[in-house]
Design a protein around this motif. Structure first.
Motif, PDB file in Angstrom:
ATOM      1  N   SER A 184       8.580  65.537 -30.190  1.00  0.00           N
ATOM      2  CA  SER A 184       8.422  66.767 -30.973  1.00  0.00           C
ATOM      3  C   SER A 184       8.514  68.050 -30.152  1.00  0.00           C
ATOM      4  O   SER A 184       8.907  69.092 -30.698  1.00  0.00           O
ATOM      5  N   THR A 185       8.162  68.015 -28.879  1.00  0.00           N
ATOM      6  CA  THR A 185       8.086  69.267 -28.118  1.00  0.00           C
ATOM      7  C   THR A 185       9.368  69.604 -27.366  1.00  0.00           C
ATOM      8  O   THR A 185       9.484  70.695 -26.819  1.00  0.00           O
ATOM      9  N   SER A 190       1.989  61.533 -25.007  1.00  0.00           N
ATOM     10  CA  SER A 190       1.970  60.684 -26.190  1.00  0.00           C
ATOM     11  C   SER A 190       3.372  60.619 -26.783  1.00  0.00           C
ATOM     12  O   SER A 190       4.210  61.490 -26.531  1.00  0.00           O
ATOM     13  N   GLN A 191       3.628  59.595 -27.573  1.00  0.00           N
ATOM     14  CA  GLN A 191       4.944  59.456 -28.188  1.00  0.00           C
ATOM     15  C   GLN A 191       5.239  60.624 -29.115  1.00  0.00           C
ATOM     16  O   GLN A 191       6.377  61.091 -29.200  1.00  0.00           O
ATOM     17  N   THR A 192       4.222  61.125 -29.793  1.00  0.00           N
ATOM     18  CA  THR A 192       4.413  62.273 -30.686  1.00  0.00           C
ATOM     19  C   THR A 192       4.882  63.490 -29.912  1.00  0.00           C
ATOM     20  O   THR A 192       5.794  64.208 -30.347  1.00  0.00           O
ATOM     21  N   GLU A 193       4.284  63.735 -28.754  1.00  0.00           N
ATOM     22  CA  GLU A 193       4.684  64.883 -27.949  1.00  0.00           C
ATOM     23  C   GLU A 193       6.085  64.711 -27.387  1.00  0.00           C
ATOM     24  O   GLU A 193       6.848  65.678 -27.287  1.00  0.00           O
TER      25      GLU A 193
END
Length: 281
Positions: free
Chosen positions: A43-44, A37-40
């Motif tokens: 962020s990770t 996902s774009q969030t991952e």
């Protein structure tokens, strides 16, 4: 002596395995990123495999048929590369036959002159080539990608050298039986040079599929673009850290055909090492 040979063999294996990891890790990371996902993604940080595997990126890619019709781009590239490869095989086989089997004044001079000219970087010919394509009305058409490069001197050189390994007694025997030059080419020579033609065809297909600079220049119509030109357009749509997963997924879809081609045609690349592989006995 045997111990030294074993040590050198093991060192060679270790070196090749390291090279394999160096090559494979970016590919694995790219494939894994297309399932994040774009969030991952933002962020990770660096993580080889996703925490949560998703297919939303591919769904979004395939659903976008207006600004980024990637399936149409893939079909355009497939048509262009296949047609280009077929015509390359026809042209280089006939040209190689002329340079290796026919005798005419200035044959070798002409061949080595063209071979020397081919050493110039392709970027030198970009403007003249575009002027010719524009004059023919081929801008934004498949012919702009198919026709240029049909008579590549690298391929012709390989075919010529391969044909030189075929005994000329075969030609003479066919002439005694009343065969024409075309009959000799089609019935005698062509079946013997299949290995080198297959290799040249594979190189031509992958070269046409992966060509980037030329299609960017000659295509402005989104629906007619090949996939490489389309990927540049996707950087404006999915880039700037907005949709990295979709951008990476599009790149993965673009390399699947050539990856499959290499997997199923490995033996022909090995066969190309020996230019006399077509002659038995």
């Amino acid at each position: 002596m045997s111990k030294k040979i074993s040590i050198s063999k093991y060192l060679a294996y270790i070196f090749l395995i390291l090279l394999c990891f160096i090559w494979a890790i970016p590919l694995v990371f790219g494939i894994a990123t297309s399932f994040r996902s774009q969030t991952e993604v933002v962020s990770t940080g660096f993580r080889l495999l996703p925490v949560n595997w998703i297919v939303d990126n591919y769904v979004s890619i395939l659903d976008n048929t207006s600004t980024a019709p990637i399936l149409r781009w893939l079909m355009n590239s497939l048509f262009i590369a296949t047609t280009h490869t077929f015509l390359v095989i026809v042209v280089i086989s006939i040209t190689g036959y002329g340079y290796s089997r026919l005798k005419f004044k200035g044959r070798d001079t002409l061949f080595f002159t063209l071979l020397g000219i081919s050493f110039f970087p392709g970027v030198v010919n970009l403007i003249p080539s575009y002027k010719i394509i524009d004059a023919l009305g081929w801008v934004n058409t498949a012919w702009a990608m198919i026709v240029p490069g049909l008579a590549g001197m690298g391929n012709i050189f390989l075919v010529r050298q391969f044909m030189k390994g075929i005994p000329k007694e075969l030609d003479e025997s066919a002439r005694v039986d009343g065969a024409s030059e075309f009959k000799i080419y089609y019935s005698v020579i062509l079946p013997l040079i299949k290995p080198v033609l297959i290799v040249c065809g594979l190189f031509s297909f992958t070269g046409s599929w992966n060509d980037f600079l030329w299609p960017v220049i000659v295509y402005t119509d989104v629906d007619k673009m090949p996939v490489t030109a389309g990927l540049l357009l996707l950087q404006d749509i999915y880039g700037n850290y907005r949709m990295i997963g979709q951008l990476m997924g599009s790149a993965i879809l673009a390399i699947i055909p050539t990856l499959l081609l290499f997997l199923f045609a490995q033996k022909y690349f090995v066969q190309s090492i020996n230019l006399n592989a077509g002659i038995k006995g």
